[in-house]
Write an enzyme that holds these catalytic residues in place. Structure first.
Site, PDB file in Angstrom:
ATOM      1  N   ALA A   1       9.183 -37.815  -8.112  1.00 39.94           N
ATOM      2  CA  ALA A   1       9.084 -38.132  -9.533  1.00 39.94           C
ATOM      3  C   ALA A   1       9.155 -39.644  -9.689  1.00 39.94           C
ATOM      4  CB  ALA A   1      10.216 -37.465 -10.312  1.00 39.94           C
TER       5      ALA A   1
ATOM      6  N   GLY B   1      13.346 -39.726   0.212  1.00 39.37           N
ATOM      7  CA  GLY B   1      13.024 -41.050  -0.297  1.00 39.37           C
ATOM      8  C   GLY B   1      11.742 -41.586   0.303  1.00 39.37           C
TER       9      GLY B   1
ATOM     10  N   SER C   1      18.670 -43.588 -10.755  1.00 42.45           N
ATOM     11  CA  SER C   1      17.482 -42.729 -10.872  1.00 42.45           C
ATOM     12  C   SER C   1      17.708 -41.523 -11.776  1.00 42.45           C
ATOM     13  CB  SER C   1      17.057 -42.239  -9.483  1.00 42.45           C
ATOM     14  OG  SER C   1      18.099 -41.490  -8.875  1.00 42.45           O
TER      15      SER C   1
ATOM     16  N   TRP D   1      17.973 -40.114 -15.494  1.00 42.67           N
ATOM     17  CA  TRP D   1      16.952 -39.249 -14.908  1.00 42.67           C
ATOM     18  C   TRP D   1      15.594 -39.851 -15.184  1.00 42.67           C
ATOM     19  CZ3 TRP D   1      18.558 -35.651 -11.687  1.00 42.67           C
ATOM     20  CH2 TRP D   1      19.831 -35.100 -11.850  1.00 42.67           C
TER      21      TRP D   1
ATOM     22  N   GLU E   1       0.821  -1.204   0.000  1.00 38.41           N
ATOM     23  CA  GLU E   1       0.000   0.000   0.000  1.00 38.41           C
ATOM     24  C   GLU E   1       0.860   1.262   0.000  1.00 38.41           C
ATOM     25  OE1 GLU E   1      -2.155  -2.949   2.825  1.00 38.41           O
ATOM     26  OE2 GLU E   1      -0.143  -2.601   2.027  1.00 38.41           O
TER      27      GLU E   1
ATOM     28  N   GLU F   1      12.253 -33.487  -0.686  1.00 39.29           N
ATOM     29  CA  GLU F   1      12.686 -34.270  -1.843  1.00 39.29           C
ATOM     30  C   GLU F   1      13.323 -35.570  -1.361  1.00 39.29           C
ATOM     31  OE1 GLU F   1      14.694 -32.411  -5.079  1.00 39.29           O
ATOM     32  OE2 GLU F   1      13.784 -30.449  -4.720  1.00 39.29           O
TER      33      GLU F   1
ATOM     34  N   ASP G   1      23.086 -40.232  -3.777  1.00 38.34           N
ATOM     35  CA  ASP G   1      23.177 -39.318  -4.921  1.00 38.34           C
ATOM     36  C   ASP G   1      24.252 -38.242  -4.785  1.00 38.34           C
ATOM     37  OD1 ASP G   1      21.038 -40.694  -6.004  1.00 38.34           O
ATOM     38  OD2 ASP G   1      19.539 -39.289  -5.229  1.00 38.34           O
TER      39      ASP G   1
ATOM     40  N   CYS H   1      -0.505   0.169   7.801  1.00 40.16           N
ATOM     41  CA  CYS H   1      -0.901   0.604   6.461  1.00 40.16           C
ATOM     42  C   CYS H   1      -2.287   1.224   6.457  1.00 40.16           C
ATOM     43  CB  CYS H   1      -0.858  -0.577   5.488  1.00 40.16           C
ATOM     44  SG  CYS H   1       0.826  -1.106   5.101  1.00 40.16           S
TER      45      CYS H   1
END
Length: 373
Positions: free
Chosen positions: A160, A303, A174, A176, A58, A301, A206, A90
């Site tokens: 995924a 397992g 994995s 991809w 604002e 992300e 990984d 505000c």
């Protein structure tokens, strides 16, 4: 005439929402807010909240409008604040500027505001219209809505899998599952979530960086959260070696090997020890600590086992579920959700408010376990 006014209200509110969204992932622990000022059918001022501690939307819009704000209409995506925080209220600035009408998308769930801003505007004789594009505005601030009501981060699961439900082959390979476009979108998610969490199994398998790789000016990395009860994180791992550049929190057991602590801490890793009776880190306790740290959103992300724990304990709010048109088979190939699983189909968890996107050959299903708006 009323129909035309409603259409104009929606038009300008949509613009305000677009402005607010420019700061996605940058305002924690504050909400994203956009504001537009219109007079005699002309846009005379606009702005959005850039980050916590800076002027609110604002104020930016009023500064741009200047003296023309007298008698104008203000469109704002969230109820103007009525309390002193890092910045003045505000609502007071809106009243002082001489705004005649305020169109608000949704009320602020913050108990310090929660209708008080609207009441202050009305007491000053300003006409207030509430609920224009309310759902869109609430959804935009789903992270803030949960955090301000519970003190806990908004938790989203990203996974995924192949068409036959595998996240890796039986050998563990994995890379991809999804294509480049889908993976690029994941980096966009990392760019807007405060933190990212994985288990030590993912790190050992990984050796990821868990950073953001985008060619944009305001790119940022999320805080990395590693669940590692025995403190098995190798000092030679990419995570450990880059901890001075990207903040890394490792949750471990207070019974873990003390000799492993010093080399990790020397690399910049922050160790958080929990008193636990087993090797299982209670993730609900982890979320509580993250909330106290002011981390409002968390992208998981991990397992199958971490995913299963979060599901079984009802700690997830949202899912980003990628499906690639690939089939790899294998009895030993892992799936996105481990654990024991449910016994009867009637007890299956269902996602709500599902949406589907396509990235080249891959599909993304987005849905909610819990909705905060």
């Amino acid at each position: 005439m009323i129909h035309i006014i409603k259409e104009m209200d929606q038009f300008y509110m949509k613009r305000a929402l677009g402005l607010a969204a420019r700061a996605q992932g940058r305002t924690s622990p504050n909400p994203m807010v956009g504001a537009v000022i219109v007079k005699n059918g002309q846009l005379i001022g606009e702005g959005y909240h850039h980050q916590a501690g800076t002027p609110h939307a604002e104020v930016h819009a009023l500064n741009e409008a200047g003296e023309q704000a007298v008698g104008a209409t203000l469109y704002v995506t969230l109820e103007p604040c009525s309390h002193f925080g890092r910045t003045p209220p505000c609502a007071d600035a809106v009243i002082k500027a001489g705004i005649k009408r305020v169109v608000i998308a949704t009320t602020d769930p913050n108990p310090q505001v929660a209708g008080k801003g609207i009441a202050r505007l009305k007491d000053a004789g300003i006409e207030v219209e509430l609920g224009v594009m309310e759902h869109e505005a609430s959804r935009l601030n789903e992270v803030f809505f949960k955090y301000i009501q519970t003190g806990l981060p908004f938790v989203a699961l990203k996974t995924a899998m192949t068409l036959d439900g595998k996240i890796a082959s039986y050998s563990g390979d994995s890379k991809w599952i999804t294509g480049e476009d889908a993976r690029h979108y994941v980096h966009q998610l990392r760019n807007i979530y405060d933190a990212i969490m994985v288990g030590i199994g993912t790190v050992l398998k990984d050796d990821p960086f868990l950073n953001t790789r985008l060619e944009i000016a305001d790119m940022r990395n999320p805080v990395r959260i590693i669940i590692d009860s025995n403190l098995d994180l190798p000092p030679t791992s990419n995570i450990a070696r880059s901890s001075h550049e990207q903040r890394t929190l490792v949750f471990c057991s207070s019974n873990s090997d003390s000799q492993r602590r010093e080399p990790l801490e020397a690399l910049g890793v922050e160790l958080i020890s929990l008193d636990i009776d087993s090797d299982l880190i209670p993730l609900e306790k982890v979320l509580g600590i993250l909330g106290e740290m002011g981390l409002c959103s968390l992208l998981v992300e991990g397992g199958g086992e971490i995913n299963a724990y979060l599901l079984e304990h009802q700690l997830l709010d949202k899912a980003y579920w990628f499906i690639a048109p690939k089939i790899i088979g294998g009895r030993q190939a892992p799936s996105p959700i481990g654990g024991q699983g449910i016994e009867f189909m009637k007890d299956a968890l269902e996602l709500k408010s599902m949406e589907i996107q396509k990235f080249s050959e891959d599909f993304l299903l987005t849905g909610y376990f819990k909705e905060w708006c």
